[in-house]
Design an enzyme around this catalytic site. Structure first.
Site, PDB file in Angstrom:
ATOM      1  N   GLU A 310       0.809  -1.236   0.000  1.00 36.16           N
ATOM      2  CA  GLU A 310       0.000   0.000   0.000  1.00 36.16           C
ATOM      3  C   GLU A 310       0.835   1.275   0.000  1.00 36.16           C
ATOM      4  O   GLU A 310       0.528   2.225   0.697  1.00 36.16           O
ATOM      5  CB  GLU A 310      -0.931  -0.022   1.213  1.00 36.16           C
ATOM      6  CG  GLU A 310      -1.883  -1.212   1.154  1.00 36.16           C
ATOM      7  CD  GLU A 310      -2.747  -1.345   2.380  1.00 36.16           C
ATOM      8  OE1 GLU A 310      -3.948  -1.573   2.199  1.00 36.16           O
ATOM      9  OE2 GLU A 310      -2.220  -1.225   3.497  1.00 36.16           O
TER      10      GLU A 310
HETATM   11  C1  LIG Z   1      -0.551  -6.360   3.771  1.00 36.59           C
HETATM   12  C2  LIG Z   1      -1.714  -5.524   4.203  1.00 36.59           C
HETATM   13  N1  LIG Z   1      -1.724  -4.212   4.323  1.00 36.59           N
HETATM   14  C3  LIG Z   1      -2.977  -3.817   4.913  1.00 36.59           C
HETATM   15  C4  LIG Z   1      -3.855  -5.009   4.525  1.00 36.59           C
HETATM   16  O1  LIG Z   1      -2.906  -6.099   4.547  1.00 36.59           O
HETATM   17  O2  LIG Z   1      -4.988  -5.251   5.377  1.00 36.59           O
HETATM   18  C5  LIG Z   1      -4.762  -5.179   6.771  1.00 36.59           C
HETATM   19  C6  LIG Z   1      -6.078  -5.366   7.497  1.00 36.59           C
HETATM   20  O3  LIG Z   1      -6.729  -6.554   7.117  1.00 36.59           O
HETATM   21  C7  LIG Z   1      -4.137  -3.837   7.153  1.00 36.59           C
HETATM   22  O4  LIG Z   1      -3.959  -3.774   8.564  1.00 36.59           O
HETATM   23  C8  LIG Z   1      -2.799  -3.715   6.434  1.00 36.59           C
HETATM   24  O5  LIG Z   1      -2.183  -2.464   6.775  1.00 36.59           O
END
Ligand SMILES: CC1=[NH+][C@H]2[C@@H](O1)O[C@H](CO)[C@@H](O)[C@@H]2O
Length: 498
Positions: A310
């Site tokens: 992200e």
């Molecule tokens: C790899 C990843 N990045 C995000 C995503 O997973 O969802 C999570 C919650 O389900 C969140 O906490 C995390 O920051």
């Protein structure tokens, strides 16, 4: 004499063994005179087993190097368990005359102990003496894992969990032959590990947590203690420093980590994607290298997790520039990289392990990385994320990847899940537990159990054994064990709990 049926037979073990043959007439009765025999190298596992069995039985269960005539008990043997069981498997025989556990390594013995403990009445897990018989279900087991790496992840950044809480979780996951614990140490809302060359990371970055809840951090001593505790449970810790996104706590601690030189305000909401290290700023790479150097010194394991998820506020070209500089740093400190699967676009060395998570962006790049030789760690959010709500009424968890009931979480095969990624290209599986909505050990347990057991089985047991109808019966028999251990598990309506 046909003894009363035991709660669990060798065929009920979770993860289900490669071969398990019950022999009811050969149940073993542990008594006050029983001993645990182990040669020198197996002593630690023997003492661990003794510590598991002594509280509820009240038996001395001394660990001895050889049997005295006529003494019965449990023998742990190292070194002649045969090639089939490899370096993580074991052979277990429970007979009237005694119990024998054989393995080629102490990892294998430790895994065999996890199977053996499930053959005792669940009351064996009590911490006070229970006045009852201790009948161990008779039979033979030959077992070894399908995948090398079966992991759990605990997010200690969104909410901080004290060392004892982490150790409690380590003991719980060790029961299912999990052998790695990925600690998500840093994120926007908190920095949880002391870095001596950048002290404000923990001092300031450790103050906050989601929702304004209490923060905290591990001193390097406390962190080393957690790592050692995990090692005593044959679990390797994989520390994660999430970057170049998910970095607000670090950037709130040091102005120089921001392109304008000013610290950003702390964040305690659960938004993602808004933060980025300053890719063009040389001090960013001194920061990253200092962190990696100090973390590597506290990491006996080969892998350090470099995040990568992200990074919506890092332009793609900058993302590549960042990892081109950072990934080689790991090799400097004799470590290898693992990271969220987004890192595949940076063409990391084939020793890097991309961790697959985002089913919405299941890009072909992951398959391309697998073709290049990267081993993929499977943790698809709609199957393996333990923070997904079970259903819309779940009091904890998120549901961006959907609602994931126990059966959903069990119903997948890592070897066929991703187009273009086959069994031999997998490192294994991992069950991440993100802590935006979790505050206590009871919260952790509610989300992790029962689904962690299913992911562990998917990682360990042969694909041919994979069957929800038989698994749910075995899973039901784990319930009394969790109740005896005080695990606050979710009693899914999909399981006829014992
Ligand atoms: C790899 C990843 N990045 C995000 C995503 O997973 O969802 C999570 C919650 O389900 C969140 O906490 C995390 O920051």
């Amino acid at each position: 004499d046909n003894p009363p049926p035991t709660e669990r037979a060798v065929t009920d073990i979770v993860p289900v063994p490669v071969e398990a043959r019950p022999e009811p007439g050969t149940n073993f009765k542990l008594t006050a005179g029983s001993v645990i025999r182990a040669e020198h190298q197996a002593k630690d596992v023997a003492e661990y087993l003794g510590a598991l069995l002594r509280p509820a039985t009240g038996f001395p269960l001394p660990v001895v190097e050889r049997f005295d005539r006529g003494k019965a008990g449990i023998t742990l043997e190292l070194g002649d368990a045969g090639k089939r069981v490899g370096d993580q498997g074991y052979q277990l025989t429970v007979a009237r005359s005694g119990i024998t556990l054989k393995a080629n390594t102490t990892d294998g013995l430790f895994g065999g102990v996890q199977s053996l403990r499930q053959l005792f009445p669940a009351a064996i897990n009590k911490t006070t003496v229970q006045h009852q018989d201790w009948i161990v279900s008779g039979g033979k087991v030959l077992d070894y894992p399908r995948f090398k790496q079966r992991g759990a992840m605990l997010d200690v950044a969104r909410h901080f969990f004290k060392p004892d809480q982490v150790k409690r979780y380590i003991d719980q996951i060790a029961q299912y032959k999990v052998n790695t614990l990925h600690l998500h140490l840093t994120d926007d809302q908190g920095w949880r590990i002391e870095i001596k060359s950048w002290p404000r990371l923990a001092e300031i970055g450790g103050l906050t947590a989601v929702g304004g809840d209490p923060g905290g951090y591990y001193t390097q001593e406390q962190y080393k203690d957690i790592v050692n505790y995990a090692a005593s449970r044959h679990i390797t810790v994989i520390p994660e420093v999430d970057m170049p996104g998910h970095t607000n706590a670090a950037q709130a601690s040091y102005g120089e980590l921001n392109c304008d030189g000013k610290p950003v305000p702390p964040r305690t909401d659960i938004e993602v994607g808004y933060s980025s290290l300053c890719i063009g700023n040389p001090i960013t790479y001194k920061f990253v290298e200092d962190v990696i150097r100090e973390l590597a010194a506290m990491t006996p394991g080969k892998y350090i997790h470099v995040g990568g998820d992200e990074a919506h506020s890092t332009p793609p070209a900058d993302y590549k520039t960042f990892y081109d500089k950072v990934t080689p740093m790991l090799a400097t400190y004799d470590k290898k990289a693992t990271g969220w699967h987004n890192i595949v676009v940076t063409n990391p060395p084939t020793s890097a392990i991309p961790q697959y998570w985002d089913t919405a962006n299941a890009n072909a790049d992951v398959a391309a990385a697998a073709q290049r030789g990267n081993k993929i760690l499977m943790s698809p959010a709609n199957k393996a994320y333990l923070d997904m709500q079970y259903n819309k009424d779940s009091p904890l968890g998120l549901h961006w990847a959907g609602y994931v009931e126990v059966k959903d979480s069990y119903s997948w095969d890592p070897a066929t899940f991703l187009q273009g990624v086959t069994e031999s290209q997998l490192a294994g599986v991992e069950a991440p537990l993100w802590s935006e909505t979790l505050r206590t050990s009871a919260d952790i347990e509610y989300m992790a159990f029962p689904r962690l057991a299913g992911i562990a089985e998917i990682g360990w047991s042969p694909a041919a054994t994979h069957n929800w109808d038989t698994y749910r019966v075995r899973l039901a028999k784990q319930g009394p064990i969790w109740a005896a251990q005080g695990i606050n598990f979710y009693r899914s309506p999909q399981v006829d709990w014992k």
